[in-house]
Design an enzyme around this catalytic site. Structure first.
Site, PDB file in Angstrom:
ATOM      1  N   ARG A  66       0.818  -1.223   0.000  1.00  0.00           N
ATOM      2  CA  ARG A  66       0.000   0.000   0.000  1.00  0.00           C
ATOM      3  C   ARG A  66       0.843   1.260   0.000  1.00  0.00           C
ATOM      4  NH1 ARG A  66      -3.651  -1.796   4.688  1.00  0.00           N
ATOM      5  NH2 ARG A  66      -2.491  -3.728   4.530  1.00  0.00           N
ATOM      6  N   GLU A 103       5.278 -10.346  15.094  1.00  0.00           N
ATOM      7  CA  GLU A 103       4.757 -10.895  16.353  1.00  0.00           C
ATOM      8  C   GLU A 103       5.024 -12.414  16.387  1.00  0.00           C
ATOM      9  OE1 GLU A 103       0.709  -9.891  16.918  1.00  0.00           O
ATOM     10  OE2 GLU A 103       0.632 -10.738  18.935  1.00  0.00           O
TER      11      GLU A 103
HETATM   12  P1  AMP Z   1       3.726  -2.275  11.519  1.00  0.00           P
HETATM   13  O1  AMP Z   1       4.950  -2.891  10.910  1.00  0.00           O
HETATM   14  O2  AMP Z   1       3.254  -2.965  12.756  1.00  0.00           O
HETATM   15  O3  AMP Z   1       3.868  -0.769  11.726  1.00  0.00           O
HETATM   16  O4  AMP Z   1       2.546  -2.508  10.485  1.00  0.00           O
HETATM   17  C1  AMP Z   1       2.507  -1.768   9.361  1.00  0.00           C
HETATM   18  C2  AMP Z   1       1.792  -2.400   8.212  1.00  0.00           C
HETATM   19  O5  AMP Z   1       0.757  -3.322   8.582  1.00  0.00           O
HETATM   20  C3  AMP Z   1       1.160  -1.261   7.465  1.00  0.00           C
HETATM   21  O6  AMP Z   1       1.857  -1.134   6.239  1.00  0.00           O
HETATM   22  C4  AMP Z   1      -0.279  -1.622   7.301  1.00  0.00           C
HETATM   23  O7  AMP Z   1      -0.508  -1.807   5.931  1.00  0.00           O
HETATM   24  C5  AMP Z   1      -0.521  -2.921   8.078  1.00  0.00           C
HETATM   25  N1  AMP Z   1      -1.407  -2.742   9.256  1.00  0.00           N
HETATM   26  C6  AMP Z   1      -1.067  -2.952  10.555  1.00  0.00           C
HETATM   27  N2  AMP Z   1      -2.107  -2.732  11.376  1.00  0.00           N
HETATM   28  C7  AMP Z   1      -3.147  -2.356  10.603  1.00  0.00           C
HETATM   29  C8  AMP Z   1      -4.518  -1.956  10.862  1.00  0.00           C
HETATM   30  N3  AMP Z   1      -5.046  -1.909  12.112  1.00  0.00           N
HETATM   31  N4  AMP Z   1      -5.285  -1.613   9.809  1.00  0.00           N
HETATM   32  C9  AMP Z   1      -4.777  -1.658   8.538  1.00  0.00           C
HETATM   33  N5  AMP Z   1      -3.520  -2.019   8.235  1.00  0.00           N
HETATM   34  C10 AMP Z   1      -2.705  -2.373   9.238  1.00  0.00           C
END
Ligand code: AMP
Length: 183
Positions: A66, A103
């Protein structure tokens, strides 16, 4: 054809929240409805491009998948190149990569080692920052390729998950167009 500049509150109203996806308890912040709205997409890109311009971006990097949607459009708006940070096995060349913890288990990101000239100011763009794991790994990988990475831009921040604070601790300033409480 010029789109009116929707406010950040108006953009937030265009994001769809889907409860319990992909797991029970997760509130999925779905940008499909935002990017499907012409003025919403155009205004999101303009807001992000203004922020990237203000910090003198030489290039925009976007994280698969995205981050490609917003990052590529921001790069075009600014008149700079776009660097895709890719999932493993997608690029047809010898890549540089980084493994990072999820995780459960690990994941990997890869990029073209020649995509950035040493010292270029690369601004990262993604749709959402949650824990910051993806963005932190991307920053490390881009730095390995010779980039200066001091700013990251997101459409959505989930501040309760701490990602923006983690990035700041790694020397990366974070801006987001909107925030949602909780996870
Ligand atoms: P992180 O590495 O934990 O910051 O997760 C980032 C990626 O996971 C982002 O690029 C989002 O596309 C996806 N993501 C994580 N949590 C969500 C959420 N609650 N809603 C939508 N996309 C999420």
């Amino acid at each position: 054809m010029t789109a009116p500049h929707l406010s950040r509150d108006e953009l937030k109203a265009l994001v769809r929240t889907v409860p319990d996806f992909p797991h029970a308890g997760i509130q999925f912040r779905d940008i499909t409805t935002l990017i499907g709205h012409h003025q919403g997409m155009a205004a999101s890109v303009r807001h992000l491009a203004e922020l990237a311009d203000a910090v003198g971006a030489d290039k925009i990097a976007g994280m698969e998948a995205r981050g490609f949607i917003f990052g590529a459009a921001v790069a075009v708006q600014l008149g700079v190149g776009f660097v895709p940070v890719r999932k493993p096995g997608k690029l047809p060349i010898e890549t540089i990569g980084i493994d990072y913890a999820l995780e459960y288990g690990t994941d990997r990101l890869e990029m073209d080692p020649g995509a950035i000239e040493p010292g270029q100011n690369v601004v990262m763009v993604d749709d959402l920052i949650a824990t910051g794991g993806t963005a932190l790994a991307s920053a490390e990988l881009l730095r390995k390729a010779g980039a200066l990475v001091s700013h990251a831009l997101f459409v959505i921040d989930l501040p309760d998950l701490g990602g923006a604070s983690r990035l700041r601790a790694a020397g990366v300033t974070v801006d987001a167009l909107m925030a949602f409480d909780g996870d």
